[in-house]
Design a protein around this motif. Structure first.
Motif, PDB file in Angstrom:
ATOM      1  N   VAL A 185       0.831  -1.207   0.000  1.00  0.00           N
ATOM      2  CA  VAL A 185       0.000   0.000   0.000  1.00  0.00           C
ATOM      3  C   VAL A 185       0.863   1.252   0.000  1.00  0.00           C
ATOM      4  O   VAL A 185       0.595   2.217  -0.726  1.00  0.00           O
ATOM      5  N   ILE A 186       1.960   1.266   0.809  1.00  0.00           N
ATOM      6  CA  ILE A 186       2.851   2.426   0.856  1.00  0.00           C
ATOM      7  C   ILE A 186       3.508   2.664  -0.494  1.00  0.00           C
ATOM      8  O   ILE A 186       3.619   3.803  -0.971  1.00  0.00           O
ATOM      9  N   LEU A 187       3.973   1.575  -1.136  1.00  0.00           N
ATOM     10  CA  LEU A 187       4.599   1.717  -2.453  1.00  0.00           C
ATOM     11  C   LEU A 187       3.619   2.287  -3.460  1.00  0.00           C
ATOM     12  O   LEU A 187       3.975   3.145  -4.283  1.00  0.00           O
ATOM     13  N   LEU A 188       2.391   1.842  -3.406  1.00  0.00           N
ATOM     14  CA  LEU A 188       1.392   2.358  -4.329  1.00  0.00           C
ATOM     15  C   LEU A 188       1.131   3.845  -4.103  1.00  0.00           C
ATOM     16  O   LEU A 188       1.029   4.632  -5.051  1.00  0.00           O
ATOM     17  N   LEU A 189       1.061   4.244  -2.812  1.00  0.00           N
ATOM     18  CA  LEU A 189       0.849   5.662  -2.509  1.00  0.00           C
ATOM     19  C   LEU A 189       2.025   6.512  -2.975  1.00  0.00           C
ATOM     20  O   LEU A 189       1.841   7.630  -3.476  1.00  0.00           O
ATOM     21  N   VAL A 190       3.264   6.025  -2.811  1.00  0.00           N
ATOM     22  CA  VAL A 190       4.445   6.770  -3.260  1.00  0.00           C
ATOM     23  C   VAL A 190       4.424   6.957  -4.767  1.00  0.00           C
ATOM     24  O   VAL A 190       4.726   8.043  -5.291  1.00  0.00           O
ATOM     25  N   LEU A 191       4.060   5.900  -5.494  1.00  0.00           N
ATOM     26  CA  LEU A 191       4.020   6.010  -6.954  1.00  0.00           C
ATOM     27  C   LEU A 191       2.952   7.010  -7.401  1.00  0.00           C
ATOM     28  O   LEU A 191       3.171   7.806  -8.317  1.00  0.00           O
ATOM     29  N   VAL A 192       1.794   6.978  -6.746  1.00  0.00           N
ATOM     30  CA  VAL A 192       0.735   7.917  -7.112  1.00  0.00           C
ATOM     31  C   VAL A 192       1.143   9.355  -6.797  1.00  0.00           C
ATOM     32  O   VAL A 192       0.962  10.280  -7.599  1.00  0.00           O
ATOM     33  N   ALA A 193       1.758   9.568  -5.584  1.00  0.00           N
ATOM     34  CA  ALA A 193       2.188  10.914  -5.211  1.00  0.00           C
ATOM     35  C   ALA A 193       3.284  11.422  -6.133  1.00  0.00           C
ATOM     36  O   ALA A 193       3.315  12.592  -6.513  1.00  0.00           O
ATOM     37  N   GLY A 194       4.221  10.562  -6.506  1.00  0.00           N
ATOM     38  CA  GLY A 194       5.281  10.968  -7.424  1.00  0.00           C
ATOM     39  C   GLY A 194       4.742  11.368  -8.780  1.00  0.00           C
ATOM     40  O   GLY A 194       5.188  12.344  -9.383  1.00  0.00           O
TER      41      GLY A 194
END
Length: 451
Positions: free
Chosen positions: A62-71
């Motif tokens: 979930v954290i990796l997905l949020l980082v990719l979306v924020a980036g």
């Protein structure tokens, strides 16, 4: 009585044989198919640890997905400068810092009042020498008038000799090493092409000087200030075109930010170098030349000096008081006076130019005449300067040109004094002094004023 022979034990009922077999042997005996083990490594006591591992993996995903979306959102919506500050690979490469060195100045006066130092500096500046004032540090502060700064001791000693011949016998050389060991940090590789001018930054009292050392003495140097934070200099011609380069000021230097040079082509295939200096808006700049060196002196504004010039005062002469009774009429008086002053200045420039030209023609013979020892030569040259003195005396001089005109008249009279057969002093030294005065009166240094 018991018998001596051992008696056999008696077993009542039916007897059974016990055979121990494992599960495989039992399956073979019973002809059952073999059973497949499921989750052979699973133990009941590991259920909690498996739950924790599964929760950690889910959280990481979930954290990796949020980082990719924020980036992705930052890449689309965040401004480019902000993105450049977030990633090192997007930052521009550092530019090298300027090389620094010691400067040499000549102290001509040390007094306890600023007015006295300003008067001394003004006198020397009128002679064509780069004079400035400074307040010395320390408990017992004095105000000093100085000449310079120079990049070499030879230039400073030459200025000291000239000042001595002009009557400043107490002139002393002052060395400033404030920027000699300025920190430069890690320096990238710089193209030190032989076609480019050498560039050096000097520290001096209350100022810094940027020095361009050309391949040969430049025949033309022009300067301008396109805006409040840029000074542009063009010098040449040069035998080969310059390579583009850029430098930054060392840490702690506030009068200069960056310097860049590039080649400039002119008609006839001539090459010039163009330098651009980025500096604060409040910095004052003065451009001068010494042989092959082009100096740019950068100084702080004087105490109480404003960036904008003060509004001109309305001056009404005694005879105009009755006429200038209304605001509109009062405003028209300075405009008329300004137009009249411009006309006087224009007539003066037209009258003084032939005199300047005549002085340029005869000045090469002045030193040889002083050394000839011939009274006939003295008399012939004296007639020329007598005519020049008469012309200078008969010109209507505007107030803006009074200082330079008086210096030109003093130089002419000094020449005539040295040509007098009864002159008992050093004729050659007197002629050299007059030449310095002529240079100061006819070729004032270029000053770039802040807009």
């Amino acid at each position: 009585m018991l018998s001596s022979r051992a008696q056999k034990p008696e077993v009542s009922g039916q007897q059974y044989a016990v055979v121990l077999v494992n599960e495989d042997q039992l399956s073979q005996l019973m002809k059952r198919p073999a059973m497949r083990q499921v989750n052979s490594r699973f133990l009941a006591q590991d259920a909690y640890s498996r739950y924790e591992k599964l929760k950690q993996r889910t959280t990481a995903a979930v954290i990796l997905l949020l980082v990719l979306v924020a980036g992705g959102l930052a890449w689309v919506f965040v401004p480019e400068p902000a993105m450049a500050s977030m990633f090192d690979w997007s930052k521009p490469a550092a530019i090298p810092a300027l090389y620094t060195g010691a400067s040499f100045s000549v102290t001509i006066a040390s007094v306890d009042r600023a007015d006295g130092a300003n008067v001394a500096a003004s006198r020397v500046r009128a002679l064509g020498l780069p004079a400035f004032t400074r307040r010395s540090p320390g408990k017992d502060q004095v105000y000093q008038a100085m000449v310079g700064p120079f990049a070499s001791l030879d230039e400073a000693e030459k200025a000291q000799r000239n000042l001595g011949s002009l009557g400043f016998r107490a002139a002393r050389i002052f060395v400033d090493e404030s920027l000699r060991t300025a920190p430069r940090g890690e320096q990238p590789i710089v193209d030190t092409s032989a076609a480019n001018p050498g560039i050096l930054l000097l520290g001096a009292p209350d100022r810094v000087s940027l020095v361009f050392e050309m391949q040969s003495e430049p025949r033309q140097v022009s300067s301008s200030r396109p805006d409040g934070t840029t000074v542009q200099i063009e010098a040449g011609p040069m035998s080969t075109p310059a390579q583009p380069q850029q430098w930054s000021a060392p840490e702690g230097v506030h009068l200069l930010h960056t310097v860049s040079i590039e080649s400039l082509s002119a008609q006839g295939g001539l090459n010039y170098v163009r330098a651009r200096l980025a500096l604060p808006e409040f910095a004052k700049a003065n451009v001068r030349t010494e042989g092959r060196r082009v100096y740019v002196d950068l100084a702080w504004p004087l105490d109480g000096e404003n960036a904008r010039a003060p509004k001109p005062m309305t001056v009404i002469q005694e005879g105009d008081r009755g006429a200038a009774s209304t605001p509109n009429q009062a405003a028209s008086v300075p405009a008329k006076q300004s137009t009249a002053a411009q006309a006087v200045e224009e007539r003066y420039r037209q009258a003084i130019e032939p005199i300047h030209q005549r002085i340029r023609e005869v000045r090469p013979f002045l030193l040889s005449a002083a050394q000839s020892g011939s009274t006939d030569v003295y008399a012939a040259l004296d007639q020329t300067f007598a005519a020049l003195e008469a012309s200078l005396t008969g010109i209507n001089v505007p107030p803006s040109e009074a200082g330079q005109h008086q210096l030109l008249l003093s130089a002419t009279r000094a020449v005539r004094q040295g040509l007098d057969p009864a002159f008992a002093g050093d004729r050659l030294a007197n002629a050299q002094k007059a030449l310095v005065m002529f240079d100061g009166a006819m070729a004032a240094p270029v000053v770039i004023a802040a807009p």
